[in-house]
Design a protein around this motif. Structure first.
Motif, PDB file in Angstrom:
ATOM      1  N   LEU A   1       0.782  -1.166   0.004  1.00  8.87           N
ATOM      2  CA  LEU A   1      -0.076   0.162  -0.133  1.00  8.87           C
ATOM      3  C   LEU A   1       0.825   1.403   0.066  1.00  8.87           C
ATOM      4  N   GLU A   2       2.158   1.277  -0.029  1.00  8.30           N
ATOM      5  CA  GLU A   2       2.929   2.192  -0.167  1.00  8.30           C
ATOM      6  C   GLU A   2       2.550   3.515  -1.242  1.00  8.30           C
ATOM      7  N   PRO A   3       2.214   3.114  -2.225  1.00  4.90           N
ATOM      8  CA  PRO A   3       1.779   4.382  -3.067  1.00  4.90           C
ATOM      9  C   PRO A   3       0.451   4.900  -2.562  1.00  4.90           C
ATOM     10  N   VAL A   4      -0.153   4.313  -2.126  1.00  8.72           N
ATOM     11  CA  VAL A   4      -1.359   5.048  -1.361  1.00  8.72           C
ATOM     12  C   VAL A   4      -0.970   5.684  -0.240  1.00  8.72           C
ATOM     13  N   LEU A   5      -0.401   5.114   0.613  1.00  6.19           N
ATOM     14  CA  LEU A   5       0.022   5.793   2.023  1.00  6.19           C
ATOM     15  C   LEU A   5       0.687   7.177   1.449  1.00  6.19           C
ATOM     16  N   ARG A   6       1.623   7.240   0.553  1.00  7.10           N
ATOM     17  CA  ARG A   6       2.244   8.504   0.369  1.00  7.10           C
ATOM     18  C   ARG A   6       1.389   9.534  -0.182  1.00  7.10           C
ATOM     19  N   THR A   7       0.183   9.147  -0.682  1.00  3.54           N
ATOM     20  CA  THR A   7      -1.138  10.335  -1.006  1.00  3.54           C
ATOM     21  C   THR A   7      -1.967  10.581   0.292  1.00  3.54           C
ATOM     22  N   LEU A   8      -1.975   9.801   1.318  1.00  7.35           N
ATOM     23  CA  LEU A   8      -2.810  10.304   2.384  1.00  7.35           C
ATOM     24  C   LEU A   8      -2.283  11.519   3.403  1.00  7.35           C
TER      25      LEU A   8
END
Length: 625
Positions: free
Chosen positions: A194-201
């Motif tokens: 989920l790292e790509p998603v986490l970087r957008t949070l």
């Protein structure tokens, strides 16, 4: 970290011969680590005392003494942390774990063990890189490479890993361990995916890692230092562009403040006070004065905790020095066990601001507030809370039957005073030396140690040399556990600051209706909760650098604010169901926790009333500055 992995299932354990070899290796490694850590405590005392004597007696300062003490200190912190891991002394919250059944408790303890191993493995390579980079830095006074100091980090983490793995093979029951490792691995893989998603949070990650993540770790019984470290490592590595080596740098920074060297020295001093009989002499004198009045020994307990707290700086040491001396006679007079342990816990909270409190020292290190001002300001707030406790004791024991108690005559009181005088003088010597600027908080602890040794040998003739080595090991272990929390919390505080959270928090706190008073009340409520979950030191390291500047901006004196938050954390620390200080009091008293819950409610309300008085009357904290 506790390793109670009992399970109803039949364990899959290593063969007996293998377990014997593992046990021998664990014992050999443990002896080597503990002996080295104990030697470092002695070395620190010698180096700092040599610096004090050279400066004040011969007027020839040793320019290299502080630098050498700093190098030894980081080694003491890391080896002490390794010793604490082996002795199951890393601070953790076990209230939830203790409520579970055998199978769930085994699983949660396995989670704690696995989390510790993962944390150490993650830190090893960055620690090695950090030490390698320090090879090119030369220390100013000694002229040696700083790698001698920085090498403590990879060496310490390596020893912690070896210790954890040996204990795993020696004690583990494999089913809960495998289940915990599978769960941890699944969570880690999920977060990486989920790292790509986490970087957008954005700052929602703060809730994910530092609220939900740390909360889950803490309530599962993972040691607080490892919970902080894992959450920070995950946040930095998965949601920011910063290298994970920054976590090691912040951990090193948090443990490197020379003022924190006062922690192991005051812990050792507290153990010396108990071993040499100085605490017993103080309690005996107070008992001769007040033992004949209704509730008299309860007043003695309150006064003795005030005096002893001013020497040891460690709540566990304070309670262990006072309770065994007083409780047998108090029980003989008819006091109920529950009331005894409740009052002992309440006095632990009451005396949190009495110098040289380790929490006050940590505040000075984390926020830059003057240690001398904190030591001066901490005396009267504890008196106010003590007066509240005394009022409740008077009410509860106003009808106590003392017809069988003999009143001490003047001669007996005078004899007790003469015997106690060297012990009674020590708190005043310590405080006067710091307040008058004769020595720093760190240096004065070495003076106190020498004073206690001389008093034990020459005055009280009570000095068990066989107990010195176990005391040195206990000092290194407790100090390592505390300093690892401070280091991990420093890294977590850095992450919170870099995220912009501190600015948002400052704006919200400044915008509270009611100004300074509202800020103080909200802070007190927040630190009561933080004290019950995190304990005082990690909470201060995390939130002190954020909140103290806000306090100045809204017009609250920093020393007044320090007293409010320290007392509030004390209430949380000693209040069940989560306050670990209460369970420490029960363990020292050998009294079941259930017995003290009801009487403790009244004492906690008295302390809360005292805290409100301190909040509404700033002069109590700053009137003597």
């Amino acid at each position: 970290m506790q390793l109670d992995l009992a399970s109803d299932a039949v364990p899959l354990q290593p063969p007996v011969s293998t377990r014997g070899w593992v046990r021998a290796a664990d014992r050999t490694l443990g002896v080597a680590v503990e002996a080295t850590a104990a030697s470092l405590v002695v070395a620190e005392v010698v180096v700092l005392l040599g610096g004090v004597v050279s400066r004040y007696v011969f007027h020839r300062p040793l320019v290299w003494s502080d630098e050498l003490a700093s190098i030894l200190f980081i080694w003491l912190a890391m080896l002490g942390s390794a010793a604490a891991l082996r002795r199951a002394e890393h601070m953790r919250m076990t209230a939830v774990v203790g409520m579970c059944g055998p199978a769930a408790r085994a699983f949660l303890n396995a989670v704690a063990l696995a989390a510790g191993i993962v944390f150490v493995v993650l830190m090893l390579h960055p620690a090695y890189e950090f030490a390698s980079e320090e090879m090119f830095v030369e220390t100013p006074a000694l002229g040696i490479t700083n790698a001698w100091r920085a090498a403590a980090l990879p060496v310490g983490f390596s020893l912690m890993l070896a210790t954890a793995l040996l204990q795993l093979f020696e004690l583990a029951r494999w089913r809960p361990i495998l289940a915990a490792l599978l769960l941890g691995g699944a969570i880690a893989l999920g977060l990486v995916a989920l790292e790509p998603v986490l970087r957008t949070l954005g700052n929602l990650n703060l809730i994910l890692f530092f609220v939900l993540g740390v909360g889950a770790f803490v309530f599962c019984g993972v040691p607080i230092a490892f919970a902080f470290g894992l959450a920070t490592f995950g946040y930095v590595g998965l949601t920011t562009g910063a290298p994970v080596s920054v976590v090691v740098g912040r951990l090193d920074e948090g443990m490197s403040h020379l003022i924190l060297l006062a922690i192991p020295l005051f812990v050792f001093l507290g153990l010396l006070i108990e071993m040499t009989g100085m605490a017993k002499a103080m309690v005996g004198f107070l008992a001769s004065l007040l033992g004949h009045v209704r509730g008299g020994l309860h007043y003695v307990l309150i006064g003795a905790m005030y005096l002893v707290s001013g020497i040891s700086g460690s709540k566990a040491a304070d309670m262990a020095a006072v309770a065994p001396v007083l409780f047998p006679e108090m029980k003989a007079r008819g006091a109920k066990e529950g009331d005894l342990v409740a009052l002992l816990a309440a006095t632990g909270a009451q005396t949190e601001t009495v110098p040289p409190s380790l929490v006050l020292i940590t505040i000075g290190s984390a926020t830059g507030v003057s240690i001398t001002a904190l030591f001066t300001g901490g005396l009267l707030p504890a008196v106010v809370l003590g007066a509240m406790l005394c009022g409740l004791v008077w009410w509860r024991y106003r009808s106590e039957d003392l017809s069988h108690v003999r009143r001490a005559n003047r001669r007996e009181i005078g004899r007790a005073f003469v015997v106690a005088l060297p012990a009674l003088a020590l708190p005043f010597v310590i405080r006067a030396a710091v307040v008058e600027g004769v020595a720093t908080a760190t240096e004065v602890s070495t003076i106190g140690i020498v004073y206690a040794v001389v008093a034990g040998l020459a005055v009280y003739r009570q000095f068990a040399w066989r107990r010195v080595y176990p005391m040195l090991v206990a000092t290194a272990s407790l100090s390592g556990a505390i300093l690892m929390i401070i280091g991990a919390a420093t890294g977590m505080a850095w992450a919170l600051t870099q995220s912009g959270f501190s600015l948002s928090l400052a704006e919200q706190m400044r915008g509270l209706p009611g100004g300074a008073l509202s800020f103080l009340l909200v802070s007190a409520a927040a630190f009561i909760v933080l004290g019950s979950v995190l304990e005082g030191i990690p909470a201060i390291v995390l939130f002190g650098p954020l909140l103290f500047p806000i306090a100045r901006q809204v017009g609250v004196h920093e020393v007044h604010y320090a007293m409010v938050v320290v007392l509030a954390m004390g209430l949380g620390l000693f209040a069940p169901p989560f306050g670990v200080g209460y369970y420490s009091a029960c363990a020292i008293s050998r009294i079941h926790p259930d017995a003290g819950i009801r009487p403790l409610i009244g004492y906690m309300l008295a302390l809360l009333l005292g805290l409100l008085v301190v909040i509404f009357v700033p002069w109590i904290s700053i009137g003597f500055l």
